[in-house]
Design an enzyme around this catalytic site. Sequence first.
Site, PDB file in Angstrom:
ATOM      1  CG  HIS A 199      46.386  42.648  40.965  1.00 25.81           C
ATOM      2  ND1 HIS A 199      46.062  41.541  40.219  1.00 25.81           N
ATOM      3  CD2 HIS A 199      47.235  43.393  40.222  1.00 25.81           C
ATOM      4  CE1 HIS A 199      46.671  41.639  39.049  1.00 25.81           C
ATOM      5  NE2 HIS A 199      47.381  42.749  39.021  1.00 25.81           N
ATOM      6  NE  ARG A 306      49.952  45.903  38.256  1.00 27.10           N
ATOM      7  CZ  ARG A 306      51.144  45.789  38.853  1.00 27.10           C
ATOM      8  NH1 ARG A 306      51.602  46.746  39.623  1.00 27.10           N
ATOM      9  NH2 ARG A 306      51.868  44.704  38.670  1.00 27.10           N
ATOM     10  NE  ARG A 342      48.016  46.729  33.063  1.00 22.02           N
ATOM     11  CZ  ARG A 342      48.295  45.871  34.030  1.00 22.02           C
ATOM     12  NH1 ARG A 342      49.252  44.999  33.874  1.00 22.02           N
ATOM     13  NH2 ARG A 342      47.633  45.892  35.156  1.00 22.02           N
ATOM     14  CD  GLU A 441      50.063  40.551  31.066  1.00 27.42           C
ATOM     15  OE1 GLU A 441      50.387  40.539  32.256  1.00 27.42           O
ATOM     16  OE2 GLU A 441      49.262  41.374  30.599  1.00 27.42           O
ATOM     17  CG  ASN A 464      53.667  40.036  38.562  1.00 29.70           C
ATOM     18  OD1 ASN A 464      54.810  39.735  38.888  1.00 29.70           O
ATOM     19  ND2 ASN A 464      53.152  41.227  38.762  1.00 29.70           N
ATOM     20  CG  ASP A 465      49.098  37.919  34.603  1.00 35.97           C
ATOM     21  OD1 ASP A 465      48.501  37.146  35.362  1.00 35.97           O
ATOM     22  OD2 ASP A 465      48.820  39.122  34.492  1.00 35.97           O
ATOM     23  NE  ARG A 475      49.059  38.001  39.500  1.00 30.63           N
ATOM     24  CZ  ARG A 475      49.261  39.062  38.743  1.00 30.63           C
ATOM     25  NH1 ARG A 475      49.078  38.996  37.439  1.00 30.63           N
ATOM     26  NH2 ARG A 475      49.670  40.180  39.253  1.00 30.63           N
ATOM     27  CB  CYS A 512      56.482  46.161  34.124  1.00 22.96           C
ATOM     28  SG  CYS A 512      55.172  45.351  33.195  1.00 22.96           S
TER      29      CYS A 512
HETATM   30  C1  PEP Z   1      52.423  41.131  35.232  1.00 24.67           C
HETATM   31  O1  PEP Z   1      51.551  40.310  34.940  1.00 24.67           O
HETATM   32  O2  PEP Z   1      53.614  40.830  35.447  1.00 24.67           O
HETATM   33  C2  PEP Z   1      52.085  42.555  35.364  1.00 24.67           C
HETATM   34  C3  PEP Z   1      53.016  43.461  35.538  1.00 24.67           C
HETATM   35  O3  PEP Z   1      50.771  42.891  35.333  1.00 24.67           O
HETATM   36  P1  PEP Z   1      49.766  42.672  36.556  1.00 24.67           P
HETATM   37  O4  PEP Z   1      50.595  42.302  37.767  1.00 24.67           O
HETATM   38  O5  PEP Z   1      49.039  43.949  36.740  1.00 24.67           O
HETATM   39  O6  PEP Z   1      48.904  41.566  36.068  1.00 24.67           O
HETATM   40 MG    MG Z   2      49.644  40.947  34.185  1.00 25.81          MG
END
Ligand code: PEP
Ligand code: MG
Length: 591
Positions: A199, A306, A342, A441, A464-465, A475, A512
């Site tokens: 993040h 977010r 979200r 996710e 991402n997750d 990650r 996303c």
């Molecule tokens: C993801 O997990 O792809 C996502 C968009 O949420 P975050 O990156 O905030 O976990």
């Molecule tokens: Mg996520």
Amino acid sequence: MTSDRDKNISKLQGIAVSPGIIIGKARLVDRSSVKILYKYLINKEKIHLEVERFKESLRTTKNQIIALKNSMPDQIKSHAFILDAHLMIIDDDMLSDSTVNMIMKEKINAEWALKKSVQNIRQLFDQIDDEYIRERIYDVENVADRILRNLAGKEQNDLFEINERVIIVAHYLSPEDTSSMNIAKVMGFITDVGGLTSHAAIMAKSLKIPAVVGLESVTYHVQDGMLLIVDGNTGEVILNPDDQTIIEYQEKQLRREKYESSMARMSHLPAETVDGHKIAIRANIEFLEEVAAAKDHGAEGIGLYRTEFLYLRSQGIPADEELFEDYRQVAEIMMPDPVTIRTLDLGGDKFLPDLGSANEMNPALGLRAIRFCLKEKYIFRSQLRAILRASVYGKIRMMFPMISGLQEIFEAKGVLMEVMEELDRENIAFDKDIPVGIMIEIPSAVAVADMLAQEVDFFSIGTNDLIQYALAIDRSNEHVAYMYQPFHPAILRMIRQVVTAAKDHELEISLCGEMAGDPLCAGILLGLGIDELSMNATTIPAVKKIIRTISMEDARADLRKIFRLDTATKVREFIVSKMGPLMSELDVMSV
Ligand code: PEP
Ligand code: MG
């Protein structure tokens, strides 16, 4: 990444996470907490001197906090109350008197006495039932850390205290650190740890500051004040560059700026393929302040807000009114385009110490996001209330993160219904048909996507997750960053499965994760039938440009071939060969 421990090393390679080239002085930041190990007895005649040394450190600490409060950037001034609470702790007898008494009675040094006082206070707090009050101990510990630093003569290194243009060099930066940086002064940052989708990395992109993470040993090689070149496009960090290298990078900087302004001129054109297929391109944001940049880059709405960063900035739970104001403004500015808010995704790599999840052994698999909200319902309710109240000021959609199965949807919607009833009773207006969606996710959500589709209005795939959980890679761990593979056949199949479930139930399907903003992925996502891509605003112009050069027919034909390829490497090679001359252009801007 190098693991070379040679102090004379001149170049390091890390993971480029936020584009741009910067040339500037290093500011080495120590984010580790204070460990004062020495304990000693004081002889009787010197006790008053030790007490005075402690009192002097209290005065210094107090002055530092007041100065910090006065120099807080405007965007976070409303959170000055946290510092007021810290000032009260310094003045409170509980900490100061008990430490002084301990120095006098036990004849021990100030650091030791302070540590013992904090331990005693912790024991008292541990017995308090109310979780919120119990966890105020973190404030006491934070103040004690500051006093200890002053006793030890160490600098505090507050990130928003930085007052000259520098490149931050740190072992680790939390999202909280990144959000409290004085952006006017911080040219960029480089860290030992971290990955592409951590993040802090995502925030650097939003704040448009170049960043390289996962350098492993940069804090060992760099000294405070050293001249550095950081290339946020390639991940290279050059230590003590010579004149020739500086000139080379300045030219590179100019080329990039020229390219960016040429892209910006086209960013408002729609993302429409040569055969007339349109896809919505929206922005991911973390702060209200980013909305203007999202619009400037051609975002047709916010696909992912977010919201946790407002909580991180506040270092606590913001008041309902503050949340409402923030959401209302985002919705109003973006009108008539939609804004997907979200609900809180705290935990993982984003914690508030006050909220407890920071102590988990495995936070990515712990009390995160919707799980946390369903446990701490008062926090969830206050956010739902703010979102609902703001919903009459624009086109707001609500989205729940980290849904693993149906049960969580039922529970979250149950709380939502209660909050709606409460607002009804109070005659407060809200959008009764607010679209409610979920993030996909977690692999289990992919497997039951057809079931989940019956209960919600839209899906948004968080790659991402999804990649983290599907490929079992942390990650934010640089050692496994090479395994972040959006082209992995397993990931492509999962996305296809989710799209199919969404289409079968006539749901809108968005994506996303960072994958949405990778120009190399655009053709695949288009061919798969994704309706909306939501990404960091800076990547919007490039993705739109790519989409305008391809046809839906070709994208679908390529996809059939891609699904026959069995490794991520083969998929990448196939795409690179297809993109041909566009690739060299992308090299200038991509990360
Ligand atoms: C993801 O997990 O792809 C996502 C968009 O949420 P975050 O990156 O905030 O976990
Ligand atoms: Mg996520």
